[in-house]
Structures are given as structure tokens and as C-alpha cells.
Design a protein around this motif. Structure first.
Motif, PDB file in Angstrom:
ATOM      1  N   THR A   1      89.332  65.079 -35.002  1.00  8.00           N
ATOM      2  CA  THR A   1      90.562  65.707 -34.517  1.00  8.00           C
ATOM      3  C   THR A   1      90.600  65.386 -33.025  1.00  8.00           C
ATOM      4  O   THR A   1      89.712  65.662 -32.217  1.00  8.00           O
ATOM      5  CB  THR A   1      90.511  66.956 -34.591  1.00  8.00           C
ATOM      6  N   LEU A   2      91.684  64.610 -32.574  1.00 13.72           N
ATOM      7  CA  LEU A   2      91.911  64.336 -31.277  1.00 13.72           C
ATOM      8  C   LEU A   2      92.188  65.583 -30.115  1.00 13.72           C
ATOM      9  O   LEU A   2      92.878  66.358 -30.740  1.00 13.72           O
ATOM     10  CB  LEU A   2      92.718  63.260 -31.078  1.00 13.72           C
ATOM     11  N   THR A   3      91.369  65.473 -29.216  1.00 12.92           N
ATOM     12  CA  THR A   3      91.763  66.448 -28.144  1.00 12.92           C
ATOM     13  C   THR A   3      92.253  66.083 -26.828  1.00 12.92           C
ATOM     14  O   THR A   3      92.719  66.956 -26.062  1.00 12.92           O
ATOM     15  CB  THR A   3      90.206  67.214 -27.841  1.00 12.92           C
ATOM     16  N   ALA A   4      92.081  64.764 -26.582  1.00 14.03           N
ATOM     17  CA  ALA A   4      92.722  64.042 -25.339  1.00 14.03           C
ATOM     18  C   ALA A   4      92.976  62.600 -25.845  1.00 14.03           C
ATOM     19  O   ALA A   4      92.170  61.839 -26.178  1.00 14.03           O
ATOM     20  CB  ALA A   4      91.350  63.927 -24.159  1.00 14.03           C
ATOM     21  N   TYR A   5      94.126  62.385 -25.483  1.00 16.07           N
ATOM     22  CA  TYR A   5      94.919  61.163 -26.160  1.00 16.07           C
ATOM     23  C   TYR A   5      96.028  60.785 -24.927  1.00 16.07           C
ATOM     24  O   TYR A   5      96.619  61.857 -24.442  1.00 16.07           O
ATOM     25  CB  TYR A   5      95.355  61.218 -27.460  1.00 16.07           C
ATOM     26  N   GLN A   6      96.571  59.613 -24.967  1.00 17.19           N
ATOM     27  CA  GLN A   6      97.413  59.136 -23.846  1.00 17.19           C
ATOM     28  C   GLN A   6      98.384  58.192 -24.862  1.00 17.19           C
ATOM     29  O   GLN A   6      97.999  57.286 -25.348  1.00 17.19           O
ATOM     30  CB  GLN A   6      97.071  58.439 -23.021  1.00 17.19           C
ATOM     31  N   TYR A   7      99.587  58.330 -24.513  1.00 16.25           N
ATOM     32  CA  TYR A   7     100.660  57.331 -25.448  1.00 16.25           C
ATOM     33  C   TYR A   7     100.968  56.340 -24.225  1.00 16.25           C
ATOM     34  O   TYR A   7     101.204  56.430 -23.131  1.00 16.25           O
ATOM     35  CB  TYR A   7     102.024  58.108 -25.366  1.00 16.25           C
ATOM     36  N   ARG A   8     100.346  55.039 -24.562  1.00 18.34           N
ATOM     37  CA  ARG A   8     100.374  54.032 -23.830  1.00 18.34           C
ATOM     38  C   ARG A   8     101.742  53.000 -23.912  1.00 18.34           C
ATOM     39  O   ARG A   8     101.948  52.356 -22.794  1.00 18.34           O
ATOM     40  CB  ARG A   8      99.170  53.073 -24.038  1.00 18.34           C
ATOM     41  N   GLY A   9     102.464  52.966 -25.029  1.00 22.20           N
ATOM     42  CA  GLY A   9     103.429  51.887 -24.938  1.00 22.20           C
ATOM     43  C   GLY A   9     104.141  52.031 -26.552  1.00 22.20           C
ATOM     44  O   GLY A   9     103.570  52.566 -27.349  1.00 22.20           O
TER      45      GLY A   9
ATOM     46  N   GLU B   1      96.836  37.844 -32.603  1.00 18.84           N
ATOM     47  CA  GLU B   1      97.028  37.173 -31.313  1.00 18.84           C
ATOM     48  C   GLU B   1      97.340  38.197 -30.317  1.00 18.84           C
ATOM     49  O   GLU B   1      97.101  38.068 -29.177  1.00 18.84           O
ATOM     50  CB  GLU B   1      97.643  35.970 -31.471  1.00 18.84           C
ATOM     51  N   GLY B   2      98.667  38.802 -30.641  1.00 21.39           N
ATOM     52  CA  GLY B   2      99.261  39.863 -29.750  1.00 21.39           C
ATOM     53  C   GLY B   2      98.577  40.697 -29.324  1.00 21.39           C
ATOM     54  O   GLY B   2      98.660  41.521 -28.230  1.00 21.39           O
ATOM     55  N   ASP B   3      97.356  41.213 -30.149  1.00 26.05           N
ATOM     56  CA  ASP B   3      96.631  42.358 -29.759  1.00 26.05           C
ATOM     57  C   ASP B   3      95.907  42.266 -28.415  1.00 26.05           C
ATOM     58  O   ASP B   3      95.819  43.151 -27.690  1.00 26.05           O
ATOM     59  CB  ASP B   3      95.513  42.550 -30.726  1.00 26.05           C
ATOM     60  N   ALA B   4      95.464  40.850 -28.064  1.00 28.03           N
ATOM     61  CA  ALA B   4      94.991  40.629 -26.773  1.00 28.03           C
ATOM     62  C   ALA B   4      95.985  40.805 -25.588  1.00 28.03           C
ATOM     63  O   ALA B   4      95.187  41.367 -24.416  1.00 28.03           O
ATOM     64  CB  ALA B   4      94.622  39.018 -26.800  1.00 28.03           C
ATOM     65  N   ILE B   5      97.130  40.918 -25.873  1.00 26.29           N
ATOM     66  CA  ILE B   5      97.998  41.258 -24.774  1.00 26.29           C
ATOM     67  C   ILE B   5      98.188  42.895 -24.509  1.00 26.29           C
ATOM     68  O   ILE B   5      97.785  43.187 -23.286  1.00 26.29           O
ATOM     69  CB  ILE B   5      99.531  40.811 -25.005  1.00 26.29           C
ATOM     70  N   PHE B   6      98.264  43.603 -25.441  1.00 25.46           N
ATOM     71  CA  PHE B   6      98.051  45.166 -25.029  1.00 25.46           C
ATOM     72  C   PHE B   6      96.834  45.744 -24.952  1.00 25.46           C
ATOM     73  O   PHE B   6      96.775  46.673 -24.262  1.00 25.46           O
ATOM     74  CB  PHE B   6      98.817  45.848 -26.371  1.00 25.46           C
ATOM     75  N   LEU B   7      95.891  44.986 -25.440  1.00 22.96           N
ATOM     76  CA  LEU B   7      94.349  45.312 -25.219  1.00 22.96           C
ATOM     77  C   LEU B   7      94.072  45.260 -23.614  1.00 22.96           C
ATOM     78  O   LEU B   7      93.607  46.146 -23.032  1.00 22.96           O
ATOM     79  CB  LEU B   7      93.269  44.501 -25.925  1.00 22.96           C
ATOM     80  N   ASP B   8      94.820  44.196 -23.147  1.00 24.85           N
ATOM     81  CA  ASP B   8      94.607  43.661 -21.505  1.00 24.85           C
ATOM     82  C   ASP B   8      95.292  44.899 -20.967  1.00 24.85           C
ATOM     83  O   ASP B   8      94.825  45.338 -19.761  1.00 24.85           O
ATOM     84  CB  ASP B   8      94.981  42.391 -21.504  1.00 24.85           C
ATOM     85  N   LEU B   9      96.698  45.007 -21.222  1.00 26.06           N
ATOM     86  CA  LEU B   9      97.267  46.191 -20.627  1.00 26.06           C
ATOM     87  C   LEU B   9      96.595  47.447 -20.667  1.00 26.06           C
ATOM     88  O   LEU B   9      96.604  48.334 -19.567  1.00 26.06           O
ATOM     89  CB  LEU B   9      98.730  46.293 -21.458  1.00 26.06           C
ATOM     90  N   ILE B  10      95.907  47.921 -21.655  1.00 22.66           N
ATOM     91  CA  ILE B  10      95.226  49.114 -21.855  1.00 22.66           C
ATOM     92  C   ILE B  10      93.970  49.143 -20.835  1.00 22.66           C
ATOM     93  O   ILE B  10      93.826  49.835 -19.926  1.00 22.66           O
ATOM     94  CB  ILE B  10      94.678  49.363 -23.163  1.00 22.66           C
ATOM     95  N   ALA B  11      93.424  48.129 -20.792  1.00 24.01           N
ATOM     96  CA  ALA B  11      92.020  47.746 -20.133  1.00 24.01           C
ATOM     97  C   ALA B  11      92.411  47.769 -18.483  1.00 24.01           C
ATOM     98  O   ALA B  11      91.646  48.439 -17.619  1.00 24.01           O
ATOM     99  CB  ALA B  11      91.280  46.386 -20.330  1.00 24.01           C
ATOM    100  N   ARG B  12      93.647  47.607 -18.211  1.00 25.70           N
ATOM    101  CA  ARG B  12      94.132  47.478 -16.922  1.00 25.70           C
ATOM    102  C   ARG B  12      94.937  48.875 -16.532  1.00 25.70           C
ATOM    103  O   ARG B  12      95.261  48.980 -15.403  1.00 25.70           O
ATOM    104  CB  ARG B  12      94.942  46.314 -16.685  1.00 25.70           C
ATOM    105  N   ASP B  13      94.861  49.545 -17.595  1.00 27.63           N
ATOM    106  CA  ASP B  13      95.614  50.889 -17.369  1.00 27.63           C
ATOM    107  C   ASP B  13      97.158  50.844 -16.772  1.00 27.63           C
ATOM    108  O   ASP B  13      97.452  51.373 -15.945  1.00 27.63           O
ATOM    109  CB  ASP B  13      94.729  51.753 -16.311  1.00 27.63           C
ATOM    110  N   ALA B  14      97.767  49.892 -17.466  1.00 29.25           N
ATOM    111  CA  ALA B  14      99.115  49.633 -17.217  1.00 29.25           C
ATOM    112  C   ALA B  14     100.037  50.764 -17.490  1.00 29.25           C
ATOM    113  O   ALA B  14      99.697  51.612 -18.444  1.00 29.25           O
ATOM    114  CB  ALA B  14      99.735  48.371 -17.982  1.00 29.25           C
ATOM    115  N   PRO B  15     101.072  51.225 -16.711  1.00 33.10           N
ATOM    116  CA  PRO B  15     102.083  52.205 -17.101  1.00 33.10           C
ATOM    117  C   PRO B  15     102.763  51.825 -18.485  1.00 33.10           C
ATOM    118  O   PRO B  15     102.523  50.654 -18.984  1.00 33.10           O
ATOM    119  CB  PRO B  15     102.880  52.089 -15.972  1.00 33.10           C
TER     120      PRO B  15
END
Length: 162
Positions: free
Chosen positions: A63-71, A120-134
Motif C-alpha cells: 500500500t503506497l504511502t508516499a508517491y510522486q506523479y512524474r510524467g 529502448e524508450g524506458d532509458a529516456i524516462f528512467l534518466d529523467l527520473i534519475a535527474r529528478d526532472a520536472p
């Protein structure tokens, strides 16, 4: 008739690790043999958050208690319906990880996520998450399993050479 689906995908993080799902149990799975976060398709009248919480509980027992909508990630394919994936990360939960009917759950180091079978495209959004992109909008177009086009916030970042 135009057919599109809305889904959620969540990367649950524990320190430097991420709970990943190796999709090996379902027949006719577009994610067959790939490692992805957890999530799934919206049900009628669900918000992205409703779907996220339900799918994570169903697939992991958490049961999630802390989460963030990233994109939002728009997947366009020559083989599958267009998908609007609502992307989340989470770092707080209650409960214990349980067995999943869709694959095998495993905590993996974040640095390994691009070494395991993935889209292949997962690498793009994983990088955005890792960089804490808006909050971002990412469009990924596939021909089969091959990424042929990508646009981030409306700007082309990859296109197949002609």
C-alpha cells in the motif's frame, strides 16, 4: 473505432534499489520477457492515482504511502493500441512484497535497470527520473520493438534516419 488505453507505471524505490517486475507469466503480453515497474490499465472512473494505488496493491501487496506523479508517456506502436502511461515513483509503503501473477518481482540496483531486457524508450524516462526532472510529456513511437521516434515536451529528441 479509435482505441486508446490509459495505464500507470510505478518505480518503487528503496535506497539505491527499485522493485522491478520481470514479465514472464502472462500469455500474449506486449511486455513479455521485459523488466518494467509495476502498474496496469485504468478501470472505469479511476484517476491516475486511483489506478496506481490499486495496481500496486494487486501486483505487489504494498500500500503506497508516499508517491510522486512524474510524467505522462505516450506510446505509439504499429502493433498495439496507443497507450497513455501515467508515470510515478514511490518511496513509501506499508506491507510486504507478495508473489505476482504477471511475473517475478525483484529488488534491483537502479544502475542495473538498463542492463536487463527493457523497452529502448524506458532509458529516456528512467534518466529523467534519475535527474529528478520536472513533470514531463514524452512521446515514444515504435515499429515492432524498435524505437523510431521520441519527443520530450513536444521537441524531437530521436528520429529514425531516412
Amino acid at each position: 473505432m479509435i482505441f486508446m488505453i490509459n495505464t500507470t507505471l510505478c518505480y518503487i524505490r528503496r535506497g539505491g534499489e527499485c522493485l522491478m517486475l520481470h514479465r514472464i507469466k502472462k500469455k500474449h503480453d506486449l511486455n513479455q520477457d521485459k523488466w518494467i515497474g509495476v502498474g496496469g490499465k485504468f478501470q472505469d472512473k479511476e484517476s491516475p492515482e486511483d489506478c496506481l494505488l490499486r495496481e500496486v496493491l494487486e501486483e505487489t501487496g504494498l500500500t503506497l504511502t508516499a508517491y510522486q506523479y512524474r510524467g505522462i508517456v505516450t506510446f505509439v506502436s504499429d502493433q498495439w493500441p496507443t497507450e497513455y502511461m501515467h508515470l510515478f515513483t514511490a518511496d513509501g509503503w506499508a506491507g510486504q512484497v507478495q508473489e505476482c501473477s504477471e511475473g517475478v518481482l525483484e529488488w534491483l540496483p537502479w544502475e542495473r535497470l538498463l542492463e536487463i531486457p527493457h523497452w529502448e524508450g524506458d532509458a529516456i524516462f528512467l534518466d529523467l527520473i534519475a535527474r529528478d526532472a520536472p513533470f514531463f510529456s514524452l512521446k515514444l513511437c515504435y515499429r515492432g520493438d524498435t524505437l523510431v521516434f521520441a519527443a520530450l515536451n513536444g521537441k524531437t529528441i530521436k528520429e529514425e534516419a531516412t
